[in-house]
Design a protein around this motif. Structure first.
Motif, PDB file in Angstrom:
ATOM      1  N   PRO A 174      -4.778 -61.905 -77.988  1.00 37.07           N
ATOM      2  CA  PRO A 174      -3.686 -62.514 -77.240  1.00 37.07           C
ATOM      3  C   PRO A 174      -2.393 -61.728 -77.463  1.00 37.07           C
ATOM      4  O   PRO A 174      -2.091 -61.331 -78.584  1.00 37.07           O
ATOM      5  N   VAL A 175      -1.665 -61.512 -76.420  1.00 42.76           N
ATOM      6  CA  VAL A 175      -0.404 -60.799 -76.492  1.00 42.76           C
ATOM      7  C   VAL A 175       0.720 -61.825 -76.423  1.00 42.76           C
ATOM      8  O   VAL A 175       0.786 -62.594 -75.469  1.00 42.76           O
ATOM      9  N   PRO A 176       1.575 -61.877 -77.463  1.00 45.22           N
ATOM     10  CA  PRO A 176       2.675 -62.836 -77.409  1.00 45.22           C
ATOM     11  C   PRO A 176       3.515 -62.623 -76.153  1.00 45.22           C
ATOM     12  O   PRO A 176       3.797 -61.492 -75.762  1.00 45.22           O
ATOM     13  N   ARG A 177       3.855 -63.748 -75.528  1.00 51.76           N
ATOM     14  CA  ARG A 177       4.670 -63.634 -74.328  1.00 51.76           C
ATOM     15  C   ARG A 177       5.680 -64.753 -74.288  1.00 51.76           C
ATOM     16  O   ARG A 177       5.482 -65.805 -74.851  1.00 51.76           O
ATOM     17  N   GLN A 178       6.778 -64.463 -73.635  1.00 52.10           N
ATOM     18  CA  GLN A 178       7.798 -65.472 -73.451  1.00 52.10           C
ATOM     19  C   GLN A 178       7.430 -66.315 -72.244  1.00 52.10           C
ATOM     20  O   GLN A 178       6.716 -65.867 -71.351  1.00 52.10           O
TER      21      GLN A 178
ATOM     22  N   SER B 193       7.015 -66.048 -80.965  1.00 50.24           N
ATOM     23  CA  SER B 193       7.635 -66.790 -82.063  1.00 50.24           C
ATOM     24  C   SER B 193       9.029 -67.300 -81.706  1.00 50.24           C
ATOM     25  O   SER B 193       9.437 -68.358 -82.194  1.00 50.24           O
ATOM     26  N   ALA B 194       9.762 -66.589 -80.877  1.00 43.06           N
ATOM     27  CA  ALA B 194      11.100 -67.056 -80.483  1.00 43.06           C
ATOM     28  C   ALA B 194      11.002 -68.373 -79.710  1.00 43.06           C
ATOM     29  O   ALA B 194      11.821 -69.274 -79.903  1.00 43.06           O
TER      30      ALA B 194
ATOM     31  N   VAL C 109       8.571 -70.620 -80.020  1.00 44.14           N
ATOM     32  CA  VAL C 109       8.205 -71.645 -81.006  1.00 44.14           C
ATOM     33  C   VAL C 109       9.444 -72.059 -81.799  1.00 44.14           C
ATOM     34  O   VAL C 109       9.675 -73.256 -82.037  1.00 44.14           O
ATOM     35  N   ASP C 110      10.267 -71.093 -82.170  1.00 37.85           N
ATOM     36  CA  ASP C 110      11.509 -71.395 -82.889  1.00 37.85           C
ATOM     37  C   ASP C 110      12.450 -72.243 -82.033  1.00 37.85           C
ATOM     38  O   ASP C 110      13.103 -73.160 -82.536  1.00 37.85           O
ATOM     39  N   ASN C 111      12.515 -71.948 -80.737  1.00 40.81           N
ATOM     40  CA  ASN C 111      13.372 -72.725 -79.837  1.00 40.81           C
ATOM     41  C   ASN C 111      12.882 -74.160 -79.705  1.00 40.81           C
ATOM     42  O   ASN C 111      13.690 -75.102 -79.672  1.00 40.81           O
ATOM     43  N   ILE C 112      11.567 -74.341 -79.643  1.00 43.00           N
ATOM     44  CA  ILE C 112      11.012 -75.696 -79.600  1.00 43.00           C
ATOM     45  C   ILE C 112      11.408 -76.446 -80.867  1.00 43.00           C
ATOM     46  O   ILE C 112      11.858 -77.591 -80.807  1.00 43.00           O
ATOM     47  N   GLU C 113      11.253 -75.797 -82.005  1.00 41.06           N
ATOM     48  CA  GLU C 113      11.598 -76.438 -83.281  1.00 41.06           C
ATOM     49  C   GLU C 113      13.090 -76.760 -83.348  1.00 41.06           C
ATOM     50  O   GLU C 113      13.480 -77.831 -83.834  1.00 41.06           O
ATOM     51  N   THR C 114      13.937 -75.871 -82.882  1.00 39.73           N
ATOM     52  CA  THR C 114      15.378 -76.116 -82.897  1.00 39.73           C
ATOM     53  C   THR C 114      15.724 -77.333 -82.048  1.00 39.73           C
ATOM     54  O   THR C 114      16.506 -78.203 -82.468  1.00 39.73           O
ATOM     55  N   MET C 115      15.143 -77.419 -80.874  1.00 37.30           N
ATOM     56  CA  MET C 115      15.422 -78.553 -79.991  1.00 37.30           C
ATOM     57  C   MET C 115      14.848 -79.852 -80.556  1.00 37.30           C
ATOM     58  O   MET C 115      15.485 -80.903 -80.502  1.00 37.30           O
ATOM     59  N   ARG C 116      13.643 -79.786 -81.134  1.00 35.23           N
ATOM     60  CA  ARG C 116      13.064 -80.966 -81.776  1.00 35.23           C
ATOM     61  C   ARG C 116      13.956 -81.448 -82.910  1.00 35.23           C
ATOM     62  O   ARG C 116      14.219 -82.630 -83.077  1.00 35.23           O
ATOM     63  N   SER C 117      14.468 -80.513 -83.674  1.00 33.94           N
ATOM     64  CA  SER C 117      15.353 -80.836 -84.790  1.00 33.94           C
ATOM     65  C   SER C 117      16.653 -81.481 -84.288  1.00 33.94           C
ATOM     66  O   SER C 117      17.176 -82.408 -84.919  1.00 33.94           O
TER      67      SER C 117
ATOM     68  N   GLN D 173       3.876 -80.507 -79.369  1.00 35.15           N
ATOM     69  CA  GLN D 173       3.702 -79.271 -78.602  1.00 35.15           C
ATOM     70  C   GLN D 173       3.754 -78.059 -79.525  1.00 35.15           C
ATOM     71  O   GLN D 173       2.945 -77.134 -79.391  1.00 35.15           O
ATOM     72  N   LYS D 174       4.673 -78.066 -80.473  1.00 32.14           N
ATOM     73  CA  LYS D 174       4.763 -76.958 -81.428  1.00 32.14           C
ATOM     74  C   LYS D 174       3.454 -76.829 -82.209  1.00 32.14           C
ATOM     75  O   LYS D 174       2.929 -75.719 -82.387  1.00 32.14           O
ATOM     76  N   ILE D 175       2.912 -77.951 -82.671  1.00 36.33           N
ATOM     77  CA  ILE D 175       1.662 -77.913 -83.439  1.00 36.33           C
ATOM     78  C   ILE D 175       0.500 -77.441 -82.565  1.00 36.33           C
ATOM     79  O   ILE D 175      -0.356 -76.665 -83.033  1.00 36.33           O
ATOM     80  N   LYS D 176       0.462 -77.860 -81.316  1.00 36.62           N
ATOM     81  CA  LYS D 176      -0.599 -77.392 -80.414  1.00 36.62           C
ATOM     82  C   LYS D 176      -0.544 -75.874 -80.247  1.00 36.62           C
ATOM     83  O   LYS D 176      -1.576 -75.204 -80.213  1.00 36.62           O
TER      84      LYS D 176
END
Length: 170
Positions: A20-24, A67-68, A70-78, A120-123
């Motif tokens: 898998p290639v990370p993609r935005q 990863s960016a 995923v980090d954005n999801i975590e920031t918004m969840r926080s 969603q982050k965990i999925k």
């Protein structure tokens, strides 16, 4: 020698295709006040939360999320969690009557938002771990725990369908 080079090139191409290639995605980091859902009438928090955290990933292999994102999801969840503890809880404690009720309905919608973000982050983490061949047992357990909380809050929101909801700002 040419045959060996061809086989090496073909094997490399297959590995590149399989990994898998990370993609935005179209998912963009937002400030809480721009994505909060607590000013909605109660009953549809699940759909509103999905519009923020889930729908943008329809048709996307979650293993490829960068990863960016995923980090954005975590920031918004926080931010949604901060709204609960730093804004909703004190506002509910200070309010009475219909205003307190509307804030409590808004808090439940905010919990749906927060928990949708974490699930969603965990999925995504599970999809990425699976693609990497890593053990997902701990993530699966965490997902089940958070999903249970999410289901409870969705049910509470649906039970309050039509009720006035009041949001907060951070």
């Amino acid at each position: 020698m040419a045959r060996f080079s061809f086989l090496l090139l073909a094997a490399s191409a297959l590995l590149a295709i399989a990994a898998p290639v990370p993609r935005q995605t179209a998912f963009k980091l937002q400030d809480y006040n721009d994505f909060q859902i607590s000013d909605q009438v109660a009953g549809d928090a699940e759909a509103h939360a999905n519009a923020v955290f889930v729908d943008v990933f329809q048709g996307v292999d979650l293993a490829t999320i960068d990863s960016a994102t995923v980090d954005n999801i975590e920031t918004m969840r926080s931010q949604a969690e901060d709204a609960e503890t730093e804004a909703f809880n004190p506002a509910i404690a200070a309010a009475t009557g219909a205003e307190a009720d509307a804030l409590q309905v808004g808090k439940i919608q905010n919990k749906v938002l927060k928990l949708t973000g974490i699930t969603q982050k965990i999925k995504i983490q599970i999809a990425q771990a699976t693609a990497a061949g890593d053990d997902t047992a701990d993530l699966e357990s965490k997902l089940a725990e958070e999903q249970k909380k999410l289901d409870t809050n969705i049910a509470t929101d649906k039970a309050s369908a039509g009720a006035t909801s009041k949001g907060v700002t951070l």
